[in-house]
Design an enzyme around this catalytic site. Structure first.
Site, PDB file in Angstrom:
ATOM      1  N   ASP A 266      -3.402 -12.128  -4.383  1.00 21.25           N
ATOM      2  CA  ASP A 266      -4.016 -12.166  -3.048  1.00 21.25           C
ATOM      3  C   ASP A 266      -5.540 -12.217  -3.099  1.00 21.25           C
ATOM      4  OD1 ASP A 266      -1.429 -11.937  -2.011  1.00 21.25           O
ATOM      5  OD2 ASP A 266      -1.503  -9.762  -2.231  1.00 21.25           O
ATOM      6  N   GLU A 267      -6.074 -12.836  -4.114  1.00 22.74           N
ATOM      7  CA  GLU A 267      -7.531 -12.948  -4.252  1.00 22.74           C
ATOM      8  C   GLU A 267      -8.085 -14.038  -3.342  1.00 22.74           C
ATOM      9  OE1 GLU A 267      -5.391 -13.299  -6.777  1.00 22.74           O
ATOM     10  OE2 GLU A 267      -5.794 -11.782  -8.308  1.00 22.74           O
TER      11      GLU A 267
ATOM     12  N   LYS B 269      -6.399 -17.461  -3.635  1.00 22.89           N
ATOM     13  CA  LYS B 269      -6.151 -18.690  -4.417  1.00 22.89           C
ATOM     14  C   LYS B 269      -5.885 -19.884  -3.505  1.00 22.89           C
ATOM     15  CE  LYS B 269      -2.856 -16.482  -6.498  1.00 22.89           C
ATOM     16  NZ  LYS B 269      -3.133 -15.088  -6.098  1.00 22.89           N
TER      17      LYS B 269
ATOM     18  N   GLY C 257       2.189 -15.540  -1.499  1.00 25.73           N
ATOM     19  CA  GLY C 257       1.845 -15.703  -0.083  1.00 25.73           C
ATOM     20  C   GLY C 257       0.397 -16.123  -0.014  1.00 25.73           C
ATOM     21  N   HIS C 258       0.172 -17.340   0.410  1.00 27.63           N
ATOM     22  CA  HIS C 258      -1.190 -17.859   0.486  1.00 27.63           C
ATOM     23  C   HIS C 258      -1.533 -18.144   1.942  1.00 27.63           C
ATOM     24  CE1 HIS C 258      -0.766 -18.343  -3.788  1.00 27.63           C
ATOM     25  NE2 HIS C 258       0.165 -19.262  -3.659  1.00 27.63           N
TER      26      HIS C 258
ATOM     27  N   GLN D 250       0.699 -15.482  -7.938  1.00 24.54           N
ATOM     28  CA  GLN D 250       0.359 -14.195  -8.552  1.00 24.54           C
ATOM     29  C   GLN D 250      -0.949 -14.257  -9.338  1.00 24.54           C
ATOM     30  OE1 GLN D 250       3.908 -15.357  -9.141  1.00 24.54           O
ATOM     31  NE2 GLN D 250       3.912 -14.727  -7.019  1.00 24.54           N
TER      32      GLN D 250
ATOM     33  N   THR E 186       0.794 -11.112   2.678  1.00 20.35           N
ATOM     34  CA  THR E 186       1.215 -12.317   3.401  1.00 20.35           C
ATOM     35  C   THR E 186       2.733 -12.461   3.354  1.00 20.35           C
ATOM     36  OG1 THR E 186      -0.820 -13.290   2.548  1.00 20.35           O
ATOM     37  CG2 THR E 186       0.697 -14.804   3.593  1.00 20.35           C
TER      38      THR E 186
ATOM     39  N   LYS F 212     -14.322 -12.703  -0.374  1.00 22.79           N
ATOM     40  CA  LYS F 212     -14.370 -11.537   0.509  1.00 22.79           C
ATOM     41  C   LYS F 212     -15.618 -10.676   0.342  1.00 22.79           C
ATOM     42  CE  LYS F 212      -9.956 -10.892   2.222  1.00 22.79           C
ATOM     43  NZ  LYS F 212      -8.716 -10.168   2.415  1.00 22.79           N
TER      44      LYS F 212
ATOM     45  N   VAL G 246     -17.523 -15.988   2.010  1.00 22.26           N
ATOM     46  CA  VAL G 246     -18.196 -15.087   2.960  1.00 22.26           C
ATOM     47  C   VAL G 246     -17.421 -14.996   4.279  1.00 22.26           C
ATOM     48  CG1 VAL G 246     -20.495 -15.334   1.955  1.00 22.26           C
ATOM     49  CG2 VAL G 246     -19.742 -16.983   3.690  1.00 22.26           C
ATOM     50  N   GLY G 247     -16.183 -15.433   4.257  1.00 18.65           N
ATOM     51  CA  GLY G 247     -15.332 -15.397   5.441  1.00 18.65           C
ATOM     52  C   GLY G 247     -14.080 -16.201   5.152  1.00 18.65           C
TER      53      GLY G 247
HETATM   54  P1  GDP Z   1      -3.659 -15.760  -2.411  1.00 25.37           P
HETATM   55  O1  GDP Z   1      -2.304 -15.202  -2.530  1.00 25.37           O
HETATM   56  O2  GDP Z   1      -4.494 -15.551  -3.640  1.00 25.37           O
HETATM   57  O3  GDP Z   1      -3.664 -17.199  -1.979  1.00 25.37           O
HETATM   58  O4  GDP Z   1      -4.413 -14.920  -1.268  1.00 25.37           O
HETATM   59  P2  GDP Z   1      -3.809 -14.444   0.161  1.00 25.37           P
HETATM   60  O5  GDP Z   1      -3.823 -15.611   1.078  1.00 25.37           O
HETATM   61  O6  GDP Z   1      -2.552 -13.689  -0.014  1.00 25.37           O
HETATM   62  O7  GDP Z   1      -4.892 -13.349   0.581  1.00 25.37           O
HETATM   63  C1  GDP Z   1      -6.239 -13.660   0.735  1.00 25.37           C
HETATM   64  C2  GDP Z   1      -6.651 -13.362   2.195  1.00 25.37           C
HETATM   65  O8  GDP Z   1      -8.049 -13.302   2.278  1.00 25.37           O
HETATM   66  C3  GDP Z   1      -6.233 -14.456   3.188  1.00 25.37           C
HETATM   67  O9  GDP Z   1      -5.891 -13.839   4.396  1.00 25.37           O
HETATM   68  C4  GDP Z   1      -7.492 -15.307   3.338  1.00 25.37           C
HETATM   69  O10 GDP Z   1      -7.584 -15.939   4.615  1.00 25.37           O
HETATM   70  C5  GDP Z   1      -8.549 -14.253   3.201  1.00 25.37           C
HETATM   71  N1  GDP Z   1      -9.812 -14.734   2.594  1.00 25.37           N
HETATM   72  C6  GDP Z   1      -9.996 -15.576   1.548  1.00 25.37           C
HETATM   73  N2  GDP Z   1     -11.300 -15.677   1.251  1.00 25.37           N
HETATM   74  C7  GDP Z   1     -11.971 -14.849   2.098  1.00 25.37           C
HETATM   75  C8  GDP Z   1     -13.346 -14.488   2.259  1.00 25.37           C
HETATM   76  O11 GDP Z   1     -14.239 -14.928   1.549  1.00 25.37           O
HETATM   77  N3  GDP Z   1     -13.630 -13.584   3.251  1.00 25.37           N
HETATM   78  C9  GDP Z   1     -12.668 -13.054   4.058  1.00 25.37           C
HETATM   79  N4  GDP Z   1     -13.029 -12.178   4.992  1.00 25.37           N
HETATM   80  N5  GDP Z   1     -11.372 -13.376   3.919  1.00 25.37           N
HETATM   81  C10 GDP Z   1     -11.015 -14.252   2.959  1.00 25.37           C
HETATM   82  P1  IMO Z   2       0.186 -14.172  -4.517  1.00 30.35           P
HETATM   83  O1  IMO Z   2       0.486 -15.523  -5.108  1.00 30.35           O
HETATM   84  C1  IMO Z   2       0.472  -9.831  -4.748  1.00 30.35           C
HETATM   85  C2  IMO Z   2       3.950  -8.184  -6.841  1.00 30.35           C
HETATM   86  C3  IMO Z   2       4.964  -7.414  -6.019  1.00 30.35           C
HETATM   87  C4  IMO Z   2       5.455  -6.431  -7.072  1.00 30.35           C
HETATM   88  C5  IMO Z   2       5.477  -7.280  -8.347  1.00 30.35           C
HETATM   89  C6  IMO Z   2       6.837  -7.874  -8.678  1.00 30.35           C
HETATM   90  O2  IMO Z   2       0.178 -14.127  -3.042  1.00 30.35           O
HETATM   91  O3  IMO Z   2      -1.050 -13.568  -5.131  1.00 30.35           O
HETATM   92  P2  IMO Z   2       8.296  -9.854  -7.666  1.00 30.35           P
HETATM   93  O4  IMO Z   2       8.890 -10.028  -6.293  1.00 30.35           O
HETATM   94  O5  IMO Z   2       7.380 -10.949  -8.067  1.00 30.35           O
HETATM   95  O6  IMO Z   2       9.330  -9.561  -8.701  1.00 30.35           O
HETATM   96  O7  IMO Z   2       7.404  -8.500  -7.547  1.00 30.35           O
HETATM   97  O8  IMO Z   2       4.554  -8.317  -8.119  1.00 30.35           O
HETATM   98  N1  IMO Z   2       3.677  -9.550  -6.348  1.00 30.35           N
HETATM   99  C7  IMO Z   2       2.539  -9.903  -5.729  1.00 30.35           C
HETATM  100  N2  IMO Z   2       1.476  -9.156  -5.326  1.00 30.35           N
HETATM  101  N3  IMO Z   2       0.469 -11.162  -4.547  1.00 30.35           N
HETATM  102  C8  IMO Z   2       1.497 -11.938  -4.966  1.00 30.35           C
HETATM  103  O9  IMO Z   2       1.465 -13.265  -4.936  1.00 30.35           O
HETATM  104  C9  IMO Z   2       2.629 -11.304  -5.550  1.00 30.35           C
HETATM  105  N4  IMO Z   2       3.815 -11.726  -6.041  1.00 30.35           N
HETATM  106  C10 IMO Z   2       4.429 -10.658  -6.532  1.00 30.35           C
HETATM  107  O10 IMO Z   2       4.358  -6.770  -4.927  1.00 30.35           O
HETATM  108  O11 IMO Z   2       4.520  -5.401  -7.248  1.00 30.35           O
HETATM  109 MG    MG Z   3      -1.078 -13.817  -1.569  1.00 31.25          MG
END
Ligand code: GDP
Ligand code: IMO
Ligand code: MG
Length: 428
Positions: free
Chosen positions: A13-14, A16, A40-41, A223, A298, A330, A413-414
């Site tokens: 959830d960085e 990506k 979840g992206h 992940q 997500t 972020k 930055v957002g």
């Molecule tokens: P992923 O799984 O690595 O693709 O990341 P996720 O989508 O699960 O979580 C990242 C969250 O941070 C999302 O809700 C994005 O819209 C949000 N996001 C990404 N970059 C930034 C940023 O620079 N600032 C803020 N405030 N939110 C961001």
């Molecule tokens: P994205 O691509 C954050 C975590 C789960 C659990 C562990 C194992 O959005 O960064 P699983 O269902 O894969 O066997 O669960 O990994 N996990 C994640 N945490 N972001 C994800 O994906 C994740 N996919 C799995 O919460 O701790």
């Molecule tokens: Mg995610």
């Protein structure tokens, strides 16, 4: 042009999906090579917000060919749902290709994921419950079902029978659940034949040809480094290789062809699910980061655990993945803090560790050694150039860059598409 990889440096959830979107139309192919619908992206484009799980984020960019490669585990019902949802919003998904060698997630994988977690009690991993672990276990045990099996009904039936033979005993005798019928599984899988027919391809060959034709291929990991089955905080990990090496085995493109490795890293740290997390905050500051950063998963909607930036972890990710560029996301979430602690080393029972301890028990007991950086009060969400950022924000980035093992090439930055400061072109 080269093959480029995006992965996460922390526990997922960085941002990506957002980083993939940043490269947008400069990329010809976007390849998902590991994981499944546990990912979840979230991508924000104007007023529209998209949440993708199984499909690579590149599917949102017109002209890009999205690929689900052999290393992915595919829940076909989810595939259909996500495609239908995107089509209903007017997106063209007709270019999607899926590897004939990718494995499928079926009803018994989802059931086993949930019952084994329940059985683990307080030792549970906190999985997403999507059947990821059991599907990969079957793959390694050589009793998995692949996409190509769906096109040979008799083989499919034999394989489902073989898989269920043992699983039904476990489900009924150990977990006290009902047995799953071979027919219901076979019928369900066959029902996706028509959907799959135009998508199934030799995606390894496609990628080889794309590289030969000078196209740009982007690998998008699900992940992240610390959730990697080999390099993460085992057993609190996912069941696939989310690190750079996984892109090669997970797609069939040889390692030397991947020449740019981008790791996305938050300006602080989060984690969903169980497992060690040295910089985790248990006070109002943790709640503040979760609230300002909207740190809810997500995929499962769970509140993410929050903590400070961990530099030894960043260095570890830089080393394991061969990171050429970081995308720091972020940063805006930290605005308004008086000081910002950064973990520069760990204290394990009185011994200082400058690098990630090799022993998992040590990591469990690691206490962060912090250095405090002065914060900034300005709203930075309109900054587009490095010079637009307050001096303290610039210094924070430069300090992280120095300790993290690679340059910080873009700064989020957002959440919106244009809310980014680009310092070095990610493709050039
Ligand atoms: P992923 O799984 O690595 O693709 O990341 P996720 O989508 O699960 O979580 C990242 C969250 O941070 C999302 O809700 C994005 O819209 C949000 N996001 C990404 N970059 C930034 C940023 O620079 N600032 C803020 N405030 N939110 C961001
Ligand atoms: P994205 O691509 C954050 C975590 C789960 C659990 C562990 C194992 O959005 O960064 P699983 O269902 O894969 O066997 O669960 O990994 N996990 C994640 N945490 N972001 C994800 O994906 C994740 N996919 C799995 O919460 O701790
Ligand atoms: Mg995610």
């Amino acid at each position: 042009m080269p093959a480029v990889l995006i992965t996460g440096a922390q526990w997922g959830d960085e941002g990506k999906g957002r980083a993939t979107d940043l490269l947008g139309s400069r990329v010809d192919y976007v390849v998902k090579f590991n994981g499944g619908n546990n990912a979840g992206h979230t991508v924000v484009i104007g007023d529209e917000k998209y949440a993708l799980h199984l499909l690579p984020s590149g599917i949102l960019t017109p002209g890009v060919t999205p690929i689900i490669a052999n290393g992915v585990v595919v829940d076909l019902a989810v595939l259909k749902q996500e495609l239908d949802a995107l089509n209903a919003r007017g997106l063209d998904t007709s270019k999607l290709k899926i590897s004939a060698n990718a494995h499928v997630i079926t009803a018994y994988h989802r059931t086993l994921d949930k019952v084994t977690e329940r059985f683990l009690g307080k030792r549970q991993i906190g999985t997403t419950g999507r059947g990821i672990g059991p599907a990969y276990a079957d793959k390694i045990n050589r009793v998995g079902i692949r996409i190509q099996d769906i096109f040979d009904e008799s083989i499919l039936r034999q394989k489902v029978e073989a898989a269920l033979d043992f699983k039904n005993q476990v489900l009924v005798k150990i977990y006290n659940r009902r047995a799953i019928g071979v027919d219901e599984v076979v019928e369900e899988l066959l029902s996706f034949r028509e959907l799959l027919e135009p998508m199934v391809a030799d995606t390894g060959l496609m990628l080889h040809e794309a590289m030969q034709a000078g196209k740009t291929v982007l690998f998008e990991a699900g992940q992240a480094t610390m959730l990697d089955i080999d390099h993460g905080t085992y057993p609190f990990v996912t069941s696939s290789n989310a690190t750079a090496g996984g892109a090669s085995t997970g797609s069939g493109l040889p390692p030397h062809q991947i020449d740019r490795v981008i790791a996305v890293i938050k300006a602080y740290t989060t984690r969903v699910g169980a497992g060690p997390f040295p910089t985790e905050l248990f006070d109002e500051m943790g709640e503040h980061l979760a609230k300002v950063g909207h740190e809810y998963g997500t995929t499962t909607g769970r509140l993410r655990r929050c903590g400070w930036y961990d530099a030894p972890m960043a260095r570890y990710a830089a080393r394991i993945n061969g990171v050429t560029d970081f995308v720091l996301t972020k940063l805006d979430v930290l605005s308004g803090l008086e000081t910002i602690p950064v973990c520069v080393a760990y204290d394990v029972n009185g011994v200082r560790h400058d690098e990630m301890p090799v022993n998992q028990s040590d990591f469990h007991h690691a206490k962060p050694v912090y250095v405090e950086f002065p914060g900034w009060s300005e709203d930075i969400s309109d900054a587009r150039r490095f010079e637009d950022l307050p001096k303290n924000a610039q210094d924070y980035i430069l300090a992280l860059e120095k300790m993290s093992g690679s340059r910080m090439s873009a700064i989020g930055v957002g959440p919106e598409r244009e809310q980014v400061v680009v310092r070095h072109d990610l493709l050039d």
